[in-house]
Design an enzyme around this catalytic site. Structure first.
Site, mmCIF file in Angstrom:
data_model
loop_
_atom_site.group_PDB
_atom_site.id
_atom_site.type_symbol
_atom_site.label_atom_id
_atom_site.label_comp_id
_atom_site.label_asym_id
_atom_site.label_seq_id
_atom_site.Cartn_x
_atom_site.Cartn_y
_atom_site.Cartn_z
ATOM 1 C CG ASP A 1 32.353 11.694 58.228
ATOM 2 O OD1 ASP A 1 32.672 12.734 58.845
ATOM 3 O OD2 ASP A 1 31.997 11.683 57.039
ATOM 4 C CE1 TYR B 1 42.047 24.811 61.681
ATOM 5 C CE2 TYR B 1 43.313 26.712 62.428
ATOM 6 C CZ TYR B 1 43.050 25.354 62.470
ATOM 7 O OH TYR B 1 43.778 24.545 63.319
ATOM 8 C CE LYS C 1 40.638 24.005 64.854
ATOM 9 N NZ LYS C 1 40.517 22.691 65.478
ATOM 10 C CB THR D 1 50.636 17.265 61.886
ATOM 11 O OG1 THR D 1 49.930 18.409 61.378
ATOM 12 C CG2 THR D 1 50.740 17.375 63.395
#
Ligand SMILES: NC(=O)c1ccc[n+]([C@@H]2O[C@H](COP(=O)([O-])OP(=O)(O)OC[C@H]3O[C@@H](n4cnc5c(N)ncnc54)[C@H](O)[C@@H]3O)[C@@H](O)[C@H]2O)c1
Length: 254
Positions: free
Chosen positions: A64, A157, A161, A192
């Site tokens: 993790d 997000y 990034k 994916t």
């Protein structure tokens, strides 16, 4: 098998599925020994077993990336199993719900930073001493085209990034004299499970995201990202550090 990574040892977080899995497969194909580290420990072990069965060198297990102890454990296991460490790939990321900063639950913000960003910090922190011992190496942080351009509803997000791109630049300066190169790999939309979570089916993802948003008219394939990672990990990119390899089908060119 080819030999661009012959004799090198890599650890890949988030390596059991999607882009991470393709990176593990491409690295083994090029002769590297790979440790697959993933929250889905059983899948990491199964992938490693199948890579070994096909003639490669691999091991894998639960990790993790939010936990410094968990990352330290797998880094030590990888180095012990294969006699050192040359390549770190911080690839694990979590899914963050579509929301603005105003509407996002605080827990989701904390989770995004913990996995996407602090996870990379943990891997680099525990991995760099091994790369130094090996006389250098290559670090790859999986960022995104969303680290360069923003998208409404994806601010959190995009923030993680963008930070990874900047983190790689800083680390590149800090560790150039150690012979350690640090770069980001920025995929565009890639086929994916992440796409299925967002669009329901891969067909819808291809239509609404691949075709609509990427000038090349499709999603990327995980194997295309695997080839990018081989480039960054190998001597093919020996004069590249502090840079972002953008493989986004033209998404951010508009
Ligand atoms: N798929 C895309 O369109 C796309 C585009 C740009 C960037 N990326 C980036 O590429 C990377 C891989 O994306 P993907 O599409 O393969 O994602 P994915 O969701 O298919 O796989 C992510 C993997 O990370 C693992 N993971 C999640 N949380 C973890 C944790 N706390 N500790 C350890 N492992 C954990 C998961 O178990 C899974 O195996 C991510 O960093 C993602 O942000 C993906």
């Amino acid at each position: 098998m080819a030999d661009k990574l012959e004799g090198r040892v890599a650890i890949v977080t988030g390596g059991a599925r999607g882009i991470g899995r393709a990176i593990c497969e491409a690295f083994v194909e090029e002769g590297a020994a790979v440790y697959v580290a993933d929250l889905h420990g059983g899948e990491a072990e199964a992938l490693a077993a199948s890579l070994v069965e096909s003639g490669g060198r691999a091991a894998g297990g639960y990790c993790d990336v939010r936990s410094t102890d968990s990352v330290r454990d797998v880094v030590e296991q990888a180095a012990r199993a294969f006699g050192g460490l040359d390549i770190l790939v911080a690839n694990a990321a979590t899914l963050t719900p579509k929301a603005t900063i105003e509407t996002l639950e605080e827990e989701a913000w904390t989770q995004a930073l913990a996995v996407n960003l602090t996870g990379a910090f943990h891997l680099c922190k525990h991995g760099i001493p091994h790369l130094k011992r090996a006389g250098g190496g290559s670090i790859i942080l999986t960022a995104s085209q969303m680290g360069r351009v923003a998208r409404a509803g994806s601010t959190t997000y995009c923030t993680t990034k963008g930070a990874l791109i900047q983190m790689a630049k800083g680390m590149a300066l800090d560790h150039a004299e150690d012979g350690i190169r640090v770069n980001t790999l920025s995929p565009g939309g890639t086929a994916t499970d992440r796409m299925i979570s967002q669009f329901g089916t891969m067909d819808e993802a291809e239509k609404q995201w691949g075709l609509a948003m990427h000038p090349l008219g499709r999603l990327g394939q995980p194997a295309e990202m695997g080839r990018g990672a081989v480039f960054l990990a190998s001597d093919d990119s020996s004069f590249m550090t502090g840079a972002d390899l953008l493989l986004d089908g033209g998404y951010s060119a508009r």
